[in-house]
Design a protein around this motif. Structure first.
Motif, short mmCIF file in Angstrom:
data_model
loop_
_atom_site.label_atom_id
_atom_site.label_comp_id
_atom_site.label_asym_id
_atom_site.label_seq_id
_atom_site.Cartn_x
_atom_site.Cartn_y
_atom_site.Cartn_z
N THR A 45 0.83 -1.21 0.00
CA THR A 45 0.00 0.00 0.00
C THR A 45 0.87 1.25 0.00
OG1 THR A 45 -1.75 -1.19 1.17
CG2 THR A 45 -1.86 1.21 1.21
N LEU A 46 1.90 1.27 0.82
CA LEU A 46 2.82 2.42 0.84
C LEU A 46 3.47 2.62 -0.52
CD1 LEU A 46 4.54 1.90 4.29
CD2 LEU A 46 3.27 3.93 3.59
N GLU A 47 3.92 1.54 -1.13
CA GLU A 47 4.57 1.65 -2.44
C GLU A 47 3.61 2.18 -3.49
OE1 GLU A 47 7.85 -1.93 -2.01
OE2 GLU A 47 5.86 -2.39 -2.83
N ALA A 48 2.38 1.69 -3.49
CA ALA A 48 1.40 2.11 -4.49
C ALA A 48 0.97 3.56 -4.29
CB ALA A 48 0.18 1.20 -4.44
N GLN A 49 0.69 3.94 -3.06
CA GLN A 49 0.18 5.29 -2.80
C GLN A 49 1.27 6.34 -2.88
OE1 GLN A 49 -2.14 5.62 0.78
NE2 GLN A 49 -3.68 4.20 0.05
N SER A 50 2.48 5.98 -2.54
CA SER A 50 3.57 6.97 -2.50
C SER A 50 4.44 6.92 -3.74
CB SER A 50 4.43 6.74 -1.26
OG SER A 50 3.66 6.82 -0.10
N ILE A 52 6.81 4.91 -4.50
CA ILE A 52 8.22 4.75 -4.13
C ILE A 52 8.77 3.47 -4.75
CG2 ILE A 52 8.07 6.10 -2.01
CD1 ILE A 52 7.81 3.52 -0.44
N ASP A 53 10.07 3.40 -4.82
CA ASP A 53 10.78 2.27 -5.40
C ASP A 53 10.45 0.99 -4.63
OD1 ASP A 53 12.56 0.46 -6.46
OD2 ASP A 53 14.35 1.56 -5.86
N ARG A 54 10.07 -0.02 -5.36
CA ARG A 54 9.69 -1.30 -4.74
C ARG A 54 10.90 -2.07 -4.21
NH1 ARG A 54 4.38 -2.50 -5.37
NH2 ARG A 54 3.28 -1.20 -6.85
N GLY A 55 12.08 -1.60 -4.45
CA GLY A 55 13.26 -2.28 -3.96
C GLY A 55 13.86 -1.69 -2.69
N LEU A 56 13.25 -0.61 -2.19
CA LEU A 56 13.80 0.02 -0.99
C LEU A 56 13.75 -0.93 0.21
CD1 LEU A 56 12.28 3.62 -1.16
CD2 LEU A 56 14.65 2.93 -1.53
N PRO A 57 14.69 -0.79 1.14
CA PRO A 57 14.63 -1.61 2.35
C PRO A 57 13.36 -1.33 3.14
CG PRO A 57 16.75 -0.51 2.15
CD PRO A 57 15.86 0.08 1.09
N VAL A 58 12.89 -2.35 3.84
CA VAL A 58 11.76 -2.21 4.74
C VAL A 58 12.31 -2.22 6.15
CG1 VAL A 58 9.63 -3.26 5.60
CG2 VAL A 58 10.16 -3.32 3.15
N ILE A 59 11.97 -1.18 6.91
CA ILE A 59 12.42 -1.05 8.29
C ILE A 59 11.19 -1.09 9.17
CG2 ILE A 59 13.64 0.42 9.94
CD1 ILE A 59 14.95 1.64 7.27
N PRO A 79 13.34 -12.75 -0.21
CA PRO A 79 14.75 -12.63 0.15
C PRO A 79 15.56 -11.61 -0.66
CG PRO A 79 14.38 -14.67 -1.04
CD PRO A 79 13.03 -14.05 -0.79
N ALA A 80 15.05 -11.17 -1.79
CA ALA A 80 15.79 -10.20 -2.60
C ALA A 80 15.75 -8.81 -1.99
CB ALA A 80 15.23 -10.17 -4.01
N ARG A 81 14.84 -8.58 -1.08
CA ARG A 81 14.67 -7.26 -0.46
C ARG A 81 15.37 -7.24 0.89
NH1 ARG A 81 9.18 -4.16 -1.05
NH2 ARG A 81 10.10 -2.12 -0.88
N THR A 82 15.83 -6.06 1.30
CA THR A 82 16.42 -5.89 2.63
C THR A 82 15.31 -5.60 3.63
OG1 THR A 82 18.49 -5.05 1.71
CG2 THR A 82 18.01 -4.49 4.01
N TRP A 83 15.29 -6.37 4.70
CA TRP A 83 14.31 -6.22 5.78
C TRP A 83 15.07 -6.01 7.08
CZ3 TRP A 83 9.07 -6.66 4.61
CH2 TRP A 83 8.78 -7.16 3.34
N LEU A 84 14.72 -4.97 7.82
CA LEU A 84 15.33 -4.71 9.12
C LEU A 84 14.25 -4.67 10.20
CD1 LEU A 84 17.86 -1.78 8.49
CD2 LEU A 84 18.40 -4.18 8.92
#
Length: 133
Positions: A45-50, A52-59, A79-84
Motif C-alpha cells: 500500500t505504501l509503495e502504491a500510494q507513495s 516509491i521504489d519497490r526495492g527500498l529496504p523495509v524497516i 529474500p531479494a529485499r532488505t528487511w530490518l
C-alpha cells in the motif's frame, strides 16, 4: 501494521499523532503476527500510494518477539529485499535492568538488528549503520 483493532489504532494515529488518512492494516485485516501478510499488505500500500521504489529496504520497529519474527518471515518470503527489524523496549520492561536485558536478548534472538529504548532513538544514522553495504 498493528495487532490492534482499526478503531483503536486509528484513534492513536489520528488523534494522538495527528496523522490524516494513515495507512493502516489492523488485526481484522490480516492474520496475526508473526504471519507477515499484514506487513506485506502495508508495504504494498505504501509503495502504491507513495509511488516509491519497490526495492527500498523495509524497516519495521516493534516491541514484541512476534514483531521480530514477522520481519524474519517476510525476509524468507521475499529474500531479494532488505528487511530490518528494530526492537523497541516497551515501557513495562524499562523499570528493571534485569528484565530489560532479558527482553533485549529475546528481541535480538528473534531477529532484531538492534534494540532501542524509545522509537525516537531510531535515527537516520542508526538505520544507515544497519543497512548492508
Amino acid at each position: 501494521f498493528s495487532g490492534a483493532t482499526q478503531g483503536s489504532a486509528n484513534y492513536v494515529l489520528q488523534h494522538r499523532m495527528g496523522l490524516t488518512s494513515p495507512i493502516l492494516i489492523a488485526m481484522e485485516d490480516a492474520p496475526s503476527k508473526p504471519e507477515p501478510t499484514g506487513l506485506l499488505m502495508a508495504v504494498e500500500t505504501l509503495e502504491a500510494q507513495s509511488e516509491i521504489d519497490r526495492g527500498l529496504p523495509v524497516i519495521y520497529a516493534g516491541d514484541t518477539v512476534a514483531d521480530m519474527q514477522t520481519v524474519t518471515m517476510a525476509q524468507q518470503q521475499h529474500p531479494a529485499r532488505t528487511w530490518l527489524s528494530i526492537g523497541i523496549l516497551p515501557p513495562h520492561v524499562q523499570g528493571d535492568a534485569t528484565y530489560q536485558a532479558d527482553y533485549t536478548q529475546k528481541l535480538k534472538a528473534a531477529g532484531a538488528a538492534t534494540v532501542l529504548e524509545h522509537v525516537e532513538m531510531l535515527t537516520a544514522e542508526i538505520i544507515q549503520s544497519l543497512l548492508p553495504r
